[in-house]
Design a protein around this motif. Sequence first.
Motif, short mmCIF file in Angstrom:
data_model
loop_
_atom_site.label_atom_id
_atom_site.label_comp_id
_atom_site.label_asym_id
_atom_site.label_seq_id
_atom_site.Cartn_x
_atom_site.Cartn_y
_atom_site.Cartn_z
N ALA A 106 12.36 15.21 -0.53
CA ALA A 106 12.51 13.76 -0.63
C ALA A 106 12.57 13.14 0.76
CB ALA A 106 13.76 13.41 -1.43
N ILE A 107 13.33 13.75 1.65
CA ILE A 107 13.44 13.25 3.02
C ILE A 107 12.09 13.31 3.73
CG2 ILE A 107 14.47 13.77 5.28
CD1 ILE A 107 16.98 14.72 3.74
N ALA A 108 11.36 14.40 3.54
CA ALA A 108 10.06 14.55 4.20
C ALA A 108 9.05 13.52 3.70
CB ALA A 108 9.53 15.97 3.97
N PHE A 109 9.06 13.23 2.41
CA PHE A 109 8.15 12.21 1.89
C PHE A 109 8.51 10.83 2.44
CE2 PHE A 109 6.66 15.11 -1.53
CZ PHE A 109 5.31 14.83 -1.46
N ASN B 21 0.80 -1.22 0.00
CA ASN B 21 0.00 0.00 0.00
C ASN B 21 0.84 1.27 0.00
OD1 ASN B 21 -2.43 -1.49 0.11
ND2 ASN B 21 -2.21 -1.71 2.34
N GLN B 22 2.14 1.14 -0.16
CA GLN B 22 3.02 2.30 -0.08
C GLN B 22 2.88 3.17 -1.33
OE1 GLN B 22 7.17 1.33 0.45
NE2 GLN B 22 7.56 3.21 1.60
N VAL C 185 10.26 6.95 -2.22
CA VAL C 185 10.65 8.21 -2.85
C VAL C 185 11.75 7.97 -3.88
CG1 VAL C 185 11.44 10.57 -2.49
CG2 VAL C 185 10.10 9.41 -0.70
N ILE C 186 11.56 8.54 -5.06
CA ILE C 186 12.59 8.57 -6.09
C ILE C 186 12.96 10.03 -6.29
CG2 ILE C 186 13.21 8.03 -8.47
CD1 ILE C 186 10.20 6.38 -6.85
N PRO D 170 19.46 9.77 0.92
CA PRO D 170 18.90 9.68 2.27
C PRO D 170 18.11 8.39 2.44
CG PRO D 170 18.43 11.82 1.25
CD PRO D 170 18.95 10.94 0.17
N ALA D 171 17.90 8.00 3.68
CA ALA D 171 17.14 6.78 3.96
C ALA D 171 15.75 6.86 3.33
CB ALA D 171 17.02 6.59 5.47
N GLY D 172 15.37 5.79 2.65
CA GLY D 172 14.05 5.74 2.02
C GLY D 172 13.96 6.41 0.68
#
Length: 271
Positions: free
Chosen positions: A22-25, A4-5, A32-33, A45-47
């Motif tokens: 990007a970090i906030a999303f 569901n991401q 995040v791309i 960044p992570a994610g």
Amino acid sequence: MTANQQVALVTGASSGIGKATAIAFAAAGFQVIGTGRKTAGLTAPAGVAYLDLDVTGDESVSAAVKQVIDRYGRIDVLVNNAGVGTTGAAEEFSTAQSQDVFDINVFGVMRMTTAVLPHMRAQRSGRIINVSSLSGFVPSPFMALYVATKHAVEGYSQSVDHEVRQYGVRVLLVEPGPINTPFGDHSVQADTPLPLYAAGRANYEAVLAENTSSGDAPAVVAQVIVAAATDTKPKLRRTAGSTAARINAVHRVAPARTFDRIIRRFNRMPA
């Protein structure tokens, strides 16, 4: 990536507002791309996954969007953040240079929007967040070319939003004021400078440096962008940062002549 991401694609994400976004999303639970012209060697960044993308190239845009769809199956949010500032009087820019700036700031937005819309329409949902500027609704001397591109983005965004709303897609605007980034350092310098504008140009650069050094953090804009992407009842436009909010409030209520004087005073122009 979980079943569901949601997936967010952020252009110009290697630094500044784009990286903060990007970090906030990612913190909000999105896959995040983030894109940049050359992301090799950058630590994501992570994610966040980095992807090379040149918004001025049709093939680059098509290939990048296809790569995201092939890997993740969807794009729920597009943030059109990639752009460039300009320094100089309007008369000091050649037509060719002006076209190059529009190719990044305006046609880049159009290319990205055109590339993702078929996928968003097919899934009957999506948000396109176009990063405009305080300069998208007020004048700014010695930034005329940049201001023109942001006014164009505003008109384009508002119009396309009406076209695609019936398919579950919204096109929204975020309008930052001065933000503490190296905006001035990365701005395009006019290619045909004229001596009569030298003093005005120097004054502009000093005002810009002062405003950006004391401006809001990029994370402030990032939070507004995420809110625009996730609110159940989205607003067409949102200012981001304290200066943009103040000037927007004055712009709404002040008589034209009064606001004109405010703009000149804010930019330290001769009375």
